[in-house]
Motif scaffolding. Sequence first.
Motif, PDB file in Angstrom:
ATOM      1  N   HIS A 149       0.840  -1.196   0.000  1.00  0.00           N
ATOM      2  CA  HIS A 149       0.000   0.000   0.000  1.00  0.00           C
ATOM      3  C   HIS A 149       0.874   1.244   0.000  1.00  0.00           C
ATOM      4  O   HIS A 149       2.046   1.218   0.385  1.00  0.00           O
ATOM      5  CB  HIS A 149      -0.952   0.018   1.205  1.00  0.00           C
ATOM      6  CG  HIS A 149      -0.267   0.133   2.538  1.00  0.00           C
ATOM      7  ND1 HIS A 149       0.070   1.344   3.120  1.00  0.00           N
ATOM      8  CD2 HIS A 149       0.140  -0.812   3.415  1.00  0.00           C
ATOM      9  CE1 HIS A 149       0.645   1.139   4.288  1.00  0.00           C
ATOM     10  NE2 HIS A 149       0.711  -0.155   4.492  1.00  0.00           N
ATOM     11  N   ASP A 150       0.299   2.350  -0.459  1.00  0.00           N
ATOM     12  CA  ASP A 150       1.012   3.623  -0.507  1.00  0.00           C
ATOM     13  C   ASP A 150       1.298   4.145   0.894  1.00  0.00           C
ATOM     14  O   ASP A 150       0.525   3.912   1.836  1.00  0.00           O
ATOM     15  CB  ASP A 150       0.180   4.677  -1.246  1.00  0.00           C
ATOM     16  CG  ASP A 150       0.116   4.461  -2.739  1.00  0.00           C
ATOM     17  OD1 ASP A 150       1.009   3.778  -3.274  1.00  0.00           O
ATOM     18  OD2 ASP A 150      -0.828   4.981  -3.369  1.00  0.00           O
ATOM     19  N   GLN A 151       2.406   4.898   0.987  1.00  0.00           N
ATOM     20  CA  GLN A 151       2.699   5.573   2.248  1.00  0.00           C
ATOM     21  C   GLN A 151       3.492   6.846   1.972  1.00  0.00           C
ATOM     22  O   GLN A 151       4.405   6.865   1.141  1.00  0.00           O
ATOM     23  CB  GLN A 151       3.501   4.686   3.199  1.00  0.00           C
ATOM     24  CG  GLN A 151       3.720   5.312   4.580  1.00  0.00           C
ATOM     25  CD  GLN A 151       4.608   4.454   5.476  1.00  0.00           C
ATOM     26  OE1 GLN A 151       5.823   4.458   5.342  1.00  0.00           O
ATOM     27  NE2 GLN A 151       3.980   3.707   6.386  1.00  0.00           N
ATOM     28  N   LEU A 152       3.118   7.911   2.669  1.00  0.00           N
ATOM     29  CA  LEU A 152       3.935   9.114   2.757  1.00  0.00           C
ATOM     30  C   LEU A 152       4.742   9.017   4.042  1.00  0.00           C
ATOM     31  O   LEU A 152       4.191   8.680   5.097  1.00  0.00           O
ATOM     32  CB  LEU A 152       3.070  10.370   2.806  1.00  0.00           C
ATOM     33  CG  LEU A 152       2.688  11.075   1.513  1.00  0.00           C
ATOM     34  CD1 LEU A 152       1.885  12.319   1.837  1.00  0.00           C
ATOM     35  CD2 LEU A 152       3.899  11.413   0.678  1.00  0.00           C
ATOM     36  N   ARG A 153       6.044   9.322   3.957  1.00  0.00           N
ATOM     37  CA  ARG A 153       6.888   9.303   5.148  1.00  0.00           C
ATOM     38  C   ARG A 153       7.476  10.700   5.319  1.00  0.00           C
ATOM     39  O   ARG A 153       8.231  11.174   4.463  1.00  0.00           O
ATOM     40  CB  ARG A 153       7.989   8.252   5.017  1.00  0.00           C
ATOM     41  CG  ARG A 153       8.768   8.038   6.304  1.00  0.00           C
ATOM     42  CD  ARG A 153       9.546   6.750   6.255  1.00  0.00           C
ATOM     43  NE  ARG A 153      10.210   6.482   7.521  1.00  0.00           N
ATOM     44  CZ  ARG A 153      10.831   5.348   7.821  1.00  0.00           C
ATOM     45  NH1 ARG A 153      10.875   4.375   6.923  1.00  0.00           N
ATOM     46  NH2 ARG A 153      11.395   5.187   8.992  1.00  0.00           N
ATOM     47  N   THR A 155       9.401  13.736   7.681  1.00  0.00           N
ATOM     48  CA  THR A 155      10.330  13.939   8.794  1.00  0.00           C
ATOM     49  C   THR A 155      10.009  15.182   9.612  1.00  0.00           C
ATOM     50  O   THR A 155      10.518  15.344  10.720  1.00  0.00           O
ATOM     51  CB  THR A 155      11.776  14.065   8.286  1.00  0.00           C
ATOM     52  OG1 THR A 155      11.886  15.215   7.437  1.00  0.00           O
ATOM     53  CG2 THR A 155      12.187  12.816   7.517  1.00  0.00           C
ATOM     54  N   GLY A 156       9.171  16.086   9.084  1.00  0.00           N
ATOM     55  CA  GLY A 156       8.858  17.326   9.785  1.00  0.00           C
ATOM     56  C   GLY A 156       7.431  17.335  10.305  1.00  0.00           C
ATOM     57  O   GLY A 156       6.840  16.294  10.590  1.00  0.00           O
ATOM     58  N   ASP A 157       6.871  18.538  10.433  1.00  0.00           N
ATOM     59  CA  ASP A 157       5.508  18.688  10.924  1.00  0.00           C
ATOM     60  C   ASP A 157       4.502  18.382   9.823  1.00  0.00           C
ATOM     61  O   ASP A 157       4.759  18.611   8.640  1.00  0.00           O
ATOM     62  CB  ASP A 157       5.279  20.114  11.435  1.00  0.00           C
ATOM     63  CG  ASP A 157       6.097  20.423  12.684  1.00  0.00           C
ATOM     64  OD1 ASP A 157       6.503  19.469  13.375  1.00  0.00           O
ATOM     65  OD2 ASP A 157       6.330  21.614  12.956  1.00  0.00           O
ATOM     66  N   VAL A 158       3.331  17.871  10.230  1.00  0.00           N
ATOM     67  CA  VAL A 158       2.261  17.517   9.298  1.00  0.00           C
ATOM     68  C   VAL A 158       1.037  18.360   9.619  1.00  0.00           C
ATOM     69  O   VAL A 158       0.513  18.320  10.738  1.00  0.00           O
ATOM     70  CB  VAL A 158       1.908  16.026   9.377  1.00  0.00           C
ATOM     71  CG1 VAL A 158       0.753  15.686   8.426  1.00  0.00           C
ATOM     72  CG2 VAL A 158       3.127  15.166   9.061  1.00  0.00           C
ATOM     73  N   VAL A 182      -0.664   2.030   7.859  1.00  0.00           N
ATOM     74  CA  VAL A 182      -0.132   3.354   8.179  1.00  0.00           C
ATOM     75  C   VAL A 182       0.103   4.069   6.858  1.00  0.00           C
ATOM     76  O   VAL A 182       1.047   3.765   6.137  1.00  0.00           O
ATOM     77  CB  VAL A 182       1.162   3.270   9.002  1.00  0.00           C
ATOM     78  CG1 VAL A 182       1.730   4.659   9.260  1.00  0.00           C
ATOM     79  CG2 VAL A 182       0.901   2.560  10.332  1.00  0.00           C
ATOM     80  N   ILE A 183      -0.764   5.016   6.533  1.00  0.00           N
ATOM     81  CA  ILE A 183      -0.689   5.679   5.233  1.00  0.00           C
ATOM     82  C   ILE A 183       0.208   6.912   5.282  1.00  0.00           C
ATOM     83  O   ILE A 183       0.674   7.368   4.250  1.00  0.00           O
ATOM     84  CB  ILE A 183      -2.084   6.040   4.711  1.00  0.00           C
ATOM     85  CG1 ILE A 183      -2.804   6.999   5.666  1.00  0.00           C
ATOM     86  CG2 ILE A 183      -2.907   4.777   4.482  1.00  0.00           C
ATOM     87  CD1 ILE A 183      -4.117   7.533   5.120  1.00  0.00           C
ATOM     88  N   LEU A 184       0.425   7.458   6.474  1.00  0.00           N
ATOM     89  CA  LEU A 184       1.358   8.567   6.639  1.00  0.00           C
ATOM     90  C   LEU A 184       2.166   8.315   7.903  1.00  0.00           C
ATOM     91  O   LEU A 184       1.606   8.313   9.000  1.00  0.00           O
ATOM     92  CB  LEU A 184       0.643   9.914   6.720  1.00  0.00           C
ATOM     93  CG  LEU A 184       1.542  11.160   6.647  1.00  0.00           C
ATOM     94  CD1 LEU A 184       0.784  12.346   6.034  1.00  0.00           C
ATOM     95  CD2 LEU A 184       2.107  11.546   8.007  1.00  0.00           C
ATOM     96  N   GLN A 185       3.448   8.053   7.712  1.00  0.00           N
ATOM     97  CA  GLN A 185       4.340   7.839   8.860  1.00  0.00           C
ATOM     98  C   GLN A 185       5.005   9.163   9.197  1.00  0.00           C
ATOM     99  O   GLN A 185       5.761   9.722   8.405  1.00  0.00           O
ATOM    100  CB  GLN A 185       5.389   6.778   8.558  1.00  0.00           C
ATOM    101  CG  GLN A 185       6.304   6.503   9.754  1.00  0.00           C
ATOM    102  CD  GLN A 185       7.159   5.268   9.557  1.00  0.00           C
ATOM    103  OE1 GLN A 185       6.685   4.253   9.048  1.00  0.00           O
ATOM    104  NE2 GLN A 185       8.413   5.343   9.979  1.00  0.00           N
ATOM    105  N   ASN A 186       4.690   9.658  10.369  1.00  0.00           N
ATOM    106  CA  ASN A 186       5.195  10.941  10.827  1.00  0.00           C
ATOM    107  C   ASN A 186       6.427  10.696  11.686  1.00  0.00           C
ATOM    108  O   ASN A 186       6.325  10.315  12.845  1.00  0.00           O
ATOM    109  CB  ASN A 186       4.088  11.656  11.620  1.00  0.00           C
ATOM    110  CG  ASN A 186       4.505  13.012  12.141  1.00  0.00           C
ATOM    111  OD1 ASN A 186       5.600  13.482  11.871  1.00  0.00           O
ATOM    112  ND2 ASN A 186       3.619  13.641  12.899  1.00  0.00           N
ATOM    113  N   ASN A 190       6.186  15.905  16.582  1.00  0.00           N
ATOM    114  CA  ASN A 190       4.920  16.571  16.886  1.00  0.00           C
ATOM    115  C   ASN A 190       3.720  15.804  16.347  1.00  0.00           C
ATOM    116  O   ASN A 190       3.830  15.070  15.358  1.00  0.00           O
ATOM    117  CB  ASN A 190       4.921  17.983  16.307  1.00  0.00           C
ATOM    118  CG  ASN A 190       5.971  18.874  16.938  1.00  0.00           C
ATOM    119  OD1 ASN A 190       6.213  18.791  18.146  1.00  0.00           O
ATOM    120  ND2 ASN A 190       6.618  19.711  16.141  1.00  0.00           N
ATOM    121  N   PRO A 191       2.555  15.969  16.974  1.00  0.00           N
ATOM    122  CA  PRO A 191       1.350  15.316  16.453  1.00  0.00           C
ATOM    123  C   PRO A 191       0.893  15.948  15.152  1.00  0.00           C
ATOM    124  O   PRO A 191       1.267  17.084  14.819  1.00  0.00           O
ATOM    125  CB  PRO A 191       0.322  15.554  17.574  1.00  0.00           C
ATOM    126  CG  PRO A 191       0.794  16.786  18.264  1.00  0.00           C
ATOM    127  CD  PRO A 191       2.297  16.738  18.207  1.00  0.00           C
TER     128      PRO A 191
END
Length: 333
Positions: A149-153, A155-158, A182-186, A190-191
């Motif tokens: 599945h796709d994922q954005l990873r 490293t900064g704030d979302v 997990v489609i966006l791994q932050n 920060n939350p």
Amino acid sequence: VQGGSTNRWSGPITVEGTNASIGPPGIGPFTISGVISGSGDLTLLGGFDDAVVLSATNTHTGIMRLASGPLLVNGTGTGSELHIATNQTFFATVLTGTGTVSSVRSGGTISPGLTTTNVGMLRVAGNLTLSNSAVLDIQVNALGAGTGHDQLRVTGDVHIENAALQLVKPASFLPNLGDTFVILQNDGPNPVTGTFANLPQGGFVTNISVFQITYTGGDGNDIALVVTAQKGMISQWTGNGSTTNWTDGANWLSTLPPDPGDTLIFSNGIPNRIAHNNFPAGTTFSRLVLLGFEFDQAFFLGGNAIRLAHGIVGYFTGSYVISVPFSMSAPQT
């Protein structure tokens, strides 16, 4: 720089000033394998379906703007920040790829993977802001970030400013209850701030299967989708009707009352948390799915007796008060 008959540029490009542009392509993608450097701002112009492709390890430090068409990034570096314009009627601005981009401010579409129909992992080395015109396009074919599945990873704030989440899943893939994507791994500390349009914490995305979204998934600040129902007809309680009755269609997301045999979903994350079963006693439903992320909000289920073909599944914190008599038509495992 514009695409031509060969649609490939392998030499270095140094950007100076504020009016430099690359594109549009000729016929087919315009691949730039040379290093882009310099501190000037750079505008990228993709074609209708033809992408500008960046495959080098770029050192450009100015702002890069995707003004039209697709951009495919398989290399590294898109200036100090990548600005993606709002989608246009004939030239949608779409960022794809499996490389690493710089901080992103998007009003267009982001779709990890080599194309919008392939899965992949796209990295953002910096902050990510998705405006209210932006779309995050996620393909879910199987478990496994970047492969299934796709994922954005990131490293900064979302920051998500009421952007749209578009979930694409083939009908042939039926994930199991509890499967988590997990489609966006932050990777920042920060939350996530903000939410997708119509998807608050604990909201639902339906694509044959039903997924519940959390913005506190993974290690606590990732965006994840958890499978809460998988096949058959599904009815999700909203409590928006003028009564608390199950037969009141306005109380359900579909605005239609459930049919016998449906999976019934209740979440304690909504304001109206009283649901009264006024179907005839002994009506059979597939299962009850009890969801929620609110510690201090109880949900009350009452009314006539029901039969459940596949039992009760719970993914929640807080409490449910069930005064509906129920029986199982088969053992629950």
